[in-house]
Structures are given as C-alpha cells and as structure tokens.
Design a protein around this motif. Structure first.
Motif, mmCIF file in Angstrom:
data_model
loop_
_atom_site.group_PDB
_atom_site.id
_atom_site.type_symbol
_atom_site.label_atom_id
_atom_site.label_comp_id
_atom_site.label_asym_id
_atom_site.label_seq_id
_atom_site.Cartn_x
_atom_site.Cartn_y
_atom_site.Cartn_z
ATOM 1 N N GLN A 1 49.383 3.893 -54.727
ATOM 2 C CA GLN A 1 48.679 2.733 -54.188
ATOM 3 C C GLN A 1 47.182 2.839 -54.407
ATOM 4 N N LYS A 2 46.654 4.064 -54.308
ATOM 5 C CA LYS A 2 45.217 4.234 -54.550
ATOM 6 C C LYS A 2 44.879 3.861 -55.992
ATOM 7 N N THR A 3 45.724 4.316 -56.913
ATOM 8 C CA THR A 3 45.498 3.992 -58.326
ATOM 9 C C THR A 3 45.618 2.489 -58.556
ATOM 10 N N TYR A 4 46.655 1.882 -57.996
ATOM 11 C CA TYR A 4 46.859 0.449 -58.185
ATOM 12 C C TYR A 4 45.692 -0.360 -57.641
ATOM 13 N N LEU A 5 45.209 -0.008 -56.456
ATOM 14 C CA LEU A 5 44.085 -0.751 -55.870
ATOM 15 C C LEU A 5 42.856 -0.667 -56.754
ATOM 16 N N GLU B 1 32.539 -3.371 -49.154
ATOM 17 C CA GLU B 1 33.877 -3.948 -49.078
ATOM 18 C C GLU B 1 34.930 -2.975 -49.606
ATOM 19 N N ALA B 2 34.620 -2.341 -50.753
ATOM 20 C CA ALA B 2 35.546 -1.374 -51.333
ATOM 21 C C ALA B 2 35.670 -0.143 -50.445
ATOM 22 N N PHE B 3 34.549 0.280 -49.855
ATOM 23 C CA PHE B 3 34.564 1.439 -48.950
ATOM 24 C C PHE B 3 35.505 1.178 -47.776
ATOM 25 N N GLU B 4 35.414 -0.003 -47.188
ATOM 26 C CA GLU B 4 36.252 -0.327 -46.032
ATOM 27 C C GLU B 4 37.729 -0.438 -46.434
ATOM 28 N N ALA B 5 37.984 -0.943 -47.638
ATOM 29 C CA ALA B 5 39.366 -1.041 -48.111
ATOM 30 C C ALA B 5 39.959 0.345 -48.311
ATOM 31 N N ASP B 6 39.171 1.259 -48.907
ATOM 32 C CA ASP B 6 39.630 2.642 -49.096
ATOM 33 C C ASP B 6 39.825 3.337 -47.754
ATOM 34 N N PHE C 1 39.302 -3.061 -60.855
ATOM 35 C CA PHE C 1 38.755 -3.008 -62.212
ATOM 36 C C PHE C 1 39.080 -4.293 -62.964
ATOM 37 N N ALA C 2 40.327 -4.758 -62.830
ATOM 38 C CA ALA C 2 40.742 -5.985 -63.514
ATOM 39 C C ALA C 2 39.952 -7.186 -63.021
ATOM 40 N N ILE C 3 39.731 -7.260 -61.721
ATOM 41 C CA ILE C 3 38.968 -8.378 -61.146
ATOM 42 C C ILE C 3 37.540 -8.364 -61.668
ATOM 43 N N HIS D 1 38.535 11.659 -49.020
ATOM 44 C CA HIS D 1 37.642 11.206 -50.085
ATOM 45 C C HIS D 1 37.551 9.683 -50.121
ATOM 46 N N LEU D 2 36.317 9.171 -50.021
ATOM 47 C CA LEU D 2 36.045 7.727 -50.131
ATOM 48 C C LEU D 2 34.967 7.547 -51.205
ATOM 49 N N PRO D 3 35.346 7.127 -52.401
ATOM 50 C CA PRO D 3 34.406 7.150 -53.524
ATOM 51 C C PRO D 3 33.398 6.004 -53.573
ATOM 52 N N ASN D 4 33.704 4.858 -52.988
ATOM 53 C CA ASN D 4 32.868 3.663 -53.184
ATOM 54 C C ASN D 4 31.814 3.529 -52.086
#
Length: 734
Positions: free
Chosen positions: A578-582, A410-415, A587-589, A402-405
């Motif tokens: 780690q998935k949750t933390y990322l 950028e987020a897709f590649e990070a996931d 979200f914080a950023i 599962h890749l949600p973004n």
C-alpha cells in the motif's frame, strides 16, 4: 506497374486503373468465415457493374502472415472495410503490399512489431516518387524469382463445404496465393456461352444450356474463379493440402510461367483456367484468422499459425488489469516473467532493461521463488534501480516510523495515517486490541513532534551493521566511517535513513506517560500506547531501518513465500504494497498535472488467492481495480482457478489469460464457467488451447498467443530452484 499513389488507392497500368485494398484482420485469431449474407450483398450490389471483381490474396513469409482484398471496385473494397472495421489501405501501404507479393522481402521483429527489411516510401520532399522505387525493386525481384519461385494453378473447384485458412497458414511454405473472384453477371454469361460453344464441338451441351437457363431465371448466382499460387521454400507434399484447404485442385504451372512472373496477377491471368462456381462456393470461404496488431503493444508472440501477434493491455481494453489463470506446471510463472521481460525491454545477456523507469515500473509480489533468477539478472545491471525484499524475517525490515514527505503537509499526513492504521493492523493480527481513538490522537501528536524537534537518538553508520549489512558495506565503500551520523550522509538515495525508529516513538510515548502535568486519563492512554509500541518493537520486523528506498525504486521485488503462513503476513505485505501504491499514485497525479507521460505501473501478484482470504485485502483490491487504471496501474493477479478471484474484482479485469494442462483443462474451464458467464467463442477457444499456449480472453474477443523462448531466456526463467523439472526448459522445447 504503379503509375502514381493516391490517399486511398494506387493507379495501375490496367484498364481499370484505380486499385483499392484492405487487410483482413479482426479482434481475434479464431477462424471466422465471411457470412453468406455478405457474399449475397456483394453480388446484388455489384453484379451489374463492369468491374465487379476482386482478388483475395493470402500471403505468408515466415512469421509475417496476412490476407488482403484488392479491387478496382471501391464499393467492393469499402464493403470489406466496413465488415472488418478497418480503413482502405493508403497508396503507400498498397505499394508495399504489392511489392511483398513478389516474395523478395524479409521480415524481422523489432520493438514488438514485425517490419520488412525494405519499405517503399517518400522520405522527403525531394525524394523520388515511391512508384519509381517500386518499378526498380520489382524488376530485381522478378529476376530472382525465375530461379526461386514455382507456380501452381487451380484448375477446378472441390466439393468441400468449408475452407480452412487457419490450417493453410500452418503449412510449411513461403508464398503468395491469389484468388480472382468475378461476380459480374456479364462475365458469368460470357463464360457460360463459351462453355456451350466448346461443348458443341466436343460433347453434350445440355448441362451448360440448363445452367444458362437457370442463371438467367435468377434461380441462383454464380462467380468466375481463377486461382494461382506463387511458392518458394515449401514442402512438396503441401500441394494437396493447399487445394483441400482452399476448396480447389492445383497443378504445377509451366505454360506462360515467365509471363506470370513478369506480370502481377492484377495485370495478367491465364483465363484458360477460369472456372465457374455457384455463389455458395464462396460461402465459408474467405476467413479472418489473424488478430489486428497494435501500434503500441505491451507483449508479442506467435499465434496458432505461427504468425506474428502483439497486444496492449490498456489500449485494447477499458481497463488494463490482467489475471493469469493456470494450474501448477502449465507455465504461468514463466509466462508472467516473459510478460514482464517484454514490458521492460530486458536484454537477457546483460540484464539491461531498456524501458525500466521511463516507460514501465514493476512491483512483483512473489510466492514460491518463481522470480529468483529473473530478479537476480535485473539486479546484476547497475543501471537498473532495483529493490529486492527477501523472504525471511531476518532479512525483512520495515521502518514504521519513517515519514518521508516532510515538505508536503498533505502527503505527510497521508503517510502518517497509513502508519497509524498499520500499527492497529499489526496489533489485531497478534490478537491484541487495536489503538483507541485517544491513542491514535496521541500517536499522531508524537509523530508530528518528533519530526519537528528532531528529538530522537542520533543513529550512526555502525547501527546498520547487524540488520542492514548490505547498506553498511556500501557506505563504508563510499568512504564513510562507522561513526558517521546517518543525518550527515550526502547522497539523496540514503535519505530514508534520516528518520527515527519505532523505539524512539515508544520512548517518547512512555515519557509522556510519566508527565504529571497531564490528566490521569491521558497518562493512562499514553502508557497503554507505549506498551503497544514496545510490544510491536519486540517483534523486530517493523523496528529497524528499511533495507532500501522502497518508494523510489523502479523495480520492486518482494518474496513472500516464508511469510504466507505467518500471522504477520497481512501487515508485512500491506506495509510494502500500500505504501508503494500510494506513492505510485501520487507520482502519476504529479506527472499528469505537469503534462508528462505516466509510466506503466505493473503490479504482479503471485498466488493471489492468499490475499483474497483476508477481507481487508479483498476490499482494498476491489477499490484499486476501479481506480488504478486512472494512474496507469496494471494489476496482474496469478491464480490457479478463476473462482479464486472475488467476482467484484474479476469483473473489472478485462484481460484473462488461461494456460491449460491437458489433464486439468476441463477443470479450469468449469471453474471459469462457475465464476463468469463465458461466451461460446471463448469456450471453443479454451477447448482448443494447447499446452504452454496462452488463451487470452479480452474485451473485444479471444485469441491464442505463444511466447518464443530462446536459450538465454531459458536459463533465467525458472520455478522453485529445488524442483526437479525446469518449467522454462519444458516450455522452450515445446
């Protein structure tokens, strides 16, 4: 009476009309006496002044406890303010303090603060001046005090080296105790002269003549003391303790009682009861015993004296991280749950969490089922966005494909990178070879292709029935058929179901391995990749849809008890953590970029020693401890001994909470000494920590705090439900 209010004082109907004040509080609630050097400084700087006197006021009203210095002398007030690193009270604050001393105010805990039932203030431009409200309220309070308040007058000092202000506040009373302390040399000389004149008539004057000569020769300094206690709702036997704790003897005061009740001690004192002391009487006398409260606290409770206390993990430290260090049976699980409950604003009657999602998000990684009832209560309220991952392989499911973004490259590649790394970690834990460079490249290519073309099996609602029964029943209740395609689900909350599974990725890799147009080396790499993916799929842990939307929940609870001995413990924990933390970090950023507040992200990690045994986790947590504070992440590690936390991480934890069993106290303290250099004040505080009492060592000092737990909370706080002794009940009774 108060005639008017200024920014840093009030004007009173007294010869010296400007009255200043400070509240005595510090960074800890370990008793700290005023150093003798300060007393000497106060005397030297002010003894020639006409108004070289002040009042030391001790006030107790159930959980509201406070000490004040009041003076007409601004230099004296500022000296105390500088010592206790505080500001002079405003005119409005002083007005309220003076009203509270009339003992007709009640206090209640609200929003992690303790507040009075009546506050004197100017609400609007057209409101009457606060001093008029004070006059009305004071008259009413005085009238009631005729029946409710008794007065005790100090008549001599006792030869006791040190006061015990902490023990004083532990006594059962409600009241206000005033010490008038006059440092003026003129007043001292007048008092000695009166003693000499009186002695001429009644006895030997030589001791007082000698005193006068020694004082004039500056062999020592003196002060004039007058002390009076206004008490209500008290035990009769405390009067003796009252005096010994305050280094003087008290008697019941009947003479001029009405005058004392009608006039504030600032306005009137019975000078017949003035007594003279050498300045060393004031050494070890005034003491700070209360920690300064925070305006935006995270938690609150009571201190050793039963006084209200609160604390902020982030605002009172450089970093917000926490560790709870406690052996079994000392209350660590209950304390952790109470901390989370206060952060969330949990209503124990209906499970409503006032601050969940808006001010706080929780990620709780539990070992030992300690959060069992707590999480179920929060889940029971439909307004709470909760995701609970159960502690068995049958119920656990994580879709590694599962890749949600999809819209954010950028987020897709990070996931994508995270999922690829996770596959290698899974392989290594099963004693298999991790992905090679070629396999990593081809796997990423497959992921990109499959999400672009959507060429994978079209899953239907019926595919959820076996492994995702709860979601399956939920969809049927919404009116969907078992044959409905998952990609046709309308609700956003089910978007995590609109993705391929690991088997789809493996099949595509296998298909590429049969592609004769590819080079032999590439086909072999694809074949090896497919074999590894099929092997992971057979584990049936990372092969099915997630049990819920892990990323977007406000409260994530994960039971890890049945995983901790498994070879898959590392990837299972990592897949969620780690998935949750990322996602929390992203979200914080985004919140910061948009100028929006970032909720506190509280990560509670039970039995953290299990993770630090894995080198990968130690490295990961060291990195997180350094960077997570930027994203308002509060890491909370729960361990049995300070030595269980790697030093690199422990040094970046500012809040260290100790809970000590009497039989294990020295062992835990020694473990803390081995792990860290403990200051003397912290060691003393640890040795004086009672069972079920938290000793909190933070960046500015150390303090004790105890949570109050009512019956409704006792029903929720529990350890393992199979244990015979309910830890929560034991703490509640304590």
């Amino acid at each position: 009476m108060i005639d008017s209010l200024n920014e840093d004082c009030v004007l009173t109907n007294t010869p010296f009309n400007e009255l200043y004040g400070i509240k005595i509080s510090g960074n800890q609630n370990i008793e700290e006496h005023l150093p003798s050097e300060i007393i000497k400084q106060l005397i030297n700087d002010n003894k020639e002044s006409e108004n070289a006197f002040f009042w030391y006021v001790l006030y107790k009203n159930n959980h509201y406890q406070a000490q004040y210095i009041l003076s007409h002398n601004k230099i004296i007030a500022k000296t105390f303010a500088n010592l206790y690193d505080t500001n002079l009270l405003s005119g409005e604050e002083l007005t309220n303090v003076l009203y509270w001393q009339l003992l007709q105010t009640s206090f209640a805990t609200q929003n992690k603060q303790i507040i009075p039932n009546i506050t004197i203030k100017k609400d609007s431009e057209f409101s009457e001046p606060p001093f008029l409200s004070f006059a009305r309220l004071a008259k009413q309070a005085i009238r009631k005090n005729y029946k409710e308040v008794n007065i005790f007058q100090a008549f001599k000092h006792l030869d006791i080296k040190q006061s015990s202000i902490s023990d004083l506040f532990k006594l059962n009373f409600e009241g206000s105790i005033w010490f008038y302390i006059n440092l003026s040399s003129h007043s001292v000389q007048n008092h000695i002269s009166r003693l000499i004149q009186h002695a001429k008539l009644t006895g030997d004057k030589r001791p007082f003549v000698t005193l006068q000569e020694s004082y004039n020769a500056k062999e020592f300094d003196c002060a004039i003391i007058n002390a009076i206690a206004y008490l209500k709702n008290y035990d009769e036997e405390i009067i003796g303790s009252l005096g010994s704790n305050l280094k003087c003897s008290f008697i019941a005061k009947e003479l001029f009682k009405e005058r004392h009740l009608r006039k504030n001690p600032i306005k009137y004192r019975d000078s017949e009861f003035d007594f003279i002391v050498k300045s060393d009487y004031l050494y070890d006398f005034i003491a700070s015993v209360h920690k300064r409260n925070n305006k935006k606290p995270d938690i609150y409770g009571t201190d050793k004296q039963g006084g209200f206390i609160n604390y902020s993990f982030s605002l009172e430290n450089d970093n917000p991280h926490i560790c709870i260090i406690a052996t079994s049976g000392s209350g660590k699980s209950v304390s952790k749950q109470k901390i989370m409950a206060q952060l969330l604003g949990l209503n124990f009657l209906n499970g409503e969490c006032r601050d969940l999602g808006t001010l706080v998000k929780v990620r709780s990684y539990d070992i030992g089922f300690s959060d069992f009832k707590f999480v179920n209560l929060i889940k029971s309220n439909p307004n709470n966005n909760v995701m609970h991952i159960e502690s068995d392989f049958y119920h656990f499911s994580y879709n590694i494909a599962h890749l949600p973004n999809l819209q954010d490259k950028e987020a897709f590649e990070a996931d994508l990178q995270f999922n690829v790394d996770l596959i290698s970690i899974i392989l290594e834990t099963q004693n298999a070879q991790p992905l090679t460079i070629e396999e990593v490249a081809f796997l990423k290519e497959i992921f990109r292709k499959i999400y672009q073309t959507k060429e994978y099996q079209k899953y239907r609602v019926r595919n959820l029935e076996e492994k995702n029964k709860e979601v399956y029943d939920e969809l049927l209740s919404l009116g969907y058929e078992s044959t409905t395609l998952l990609e046709e689900l309308k609700e956003k909350k089910y978007n995590y179901l609109k993705s391929p599974l690991l088997i789809d990725i493996a099949k595509l890799a296998n298909r590429e391995a049969q592609n004769q147009q590819l080079k032999e080396a590439d086909r072999k790499a694809y074949q090896s990749l497919a074999s590894k993916l099929f092997a992971i799929d057979k584990l049936e842990v990372f092969s099915n849809f997630d049990k819920g939307d892990i990323v977007n929940c406000d409260f994530l609870s994960m039971d890890l008890n049945n995983f901790k001995e498994s070879t898959l413990f590392t990837p299972i924990f990592l897949s969620i953590f780690q998935k949750t933390y990322l996602k929390d970090r992203d979200f914080a950023i985004n919140q910061r970029k948009n100028g929006k507040p970032i909720p506190k992200l509280f990560y509670a990690i039970e039995e953290a020693r299990n993770y630090f045994r894995v080198p990968y986790f130690t490295t990961m947590f060291e990195k997180l401890a350094l960077e997570a504070r930027k994203y308002n992440v509060h890491l909370c590690f729960i361990v049995q001994n300070a030595e269980h936390i790697p030093l690199g991480i422990l040094k970046n934890i500012d809040t260290r909470i100790f809970l000590l069993r009497p039989d294990k106290k020295l062992e835990v303290i020694q473990g803390a000494k081995n792990a860290l250099e403990i200051p003397k004040n912290v060691e003393i505080a640890l040795l004086n920590t009672q069972k079920y009492e938290m000793c909190v060592w933070y960046s500015s000092g150390v303090f004790h705090m105890r949570f109050e737990i009512n019956d409704d909370e006792m029903k929720v706080f529990s350890t393992n439900p199979n244990e015979e002794v309910d830890e929560a009940e034991a703490i509640g009774k304590e």
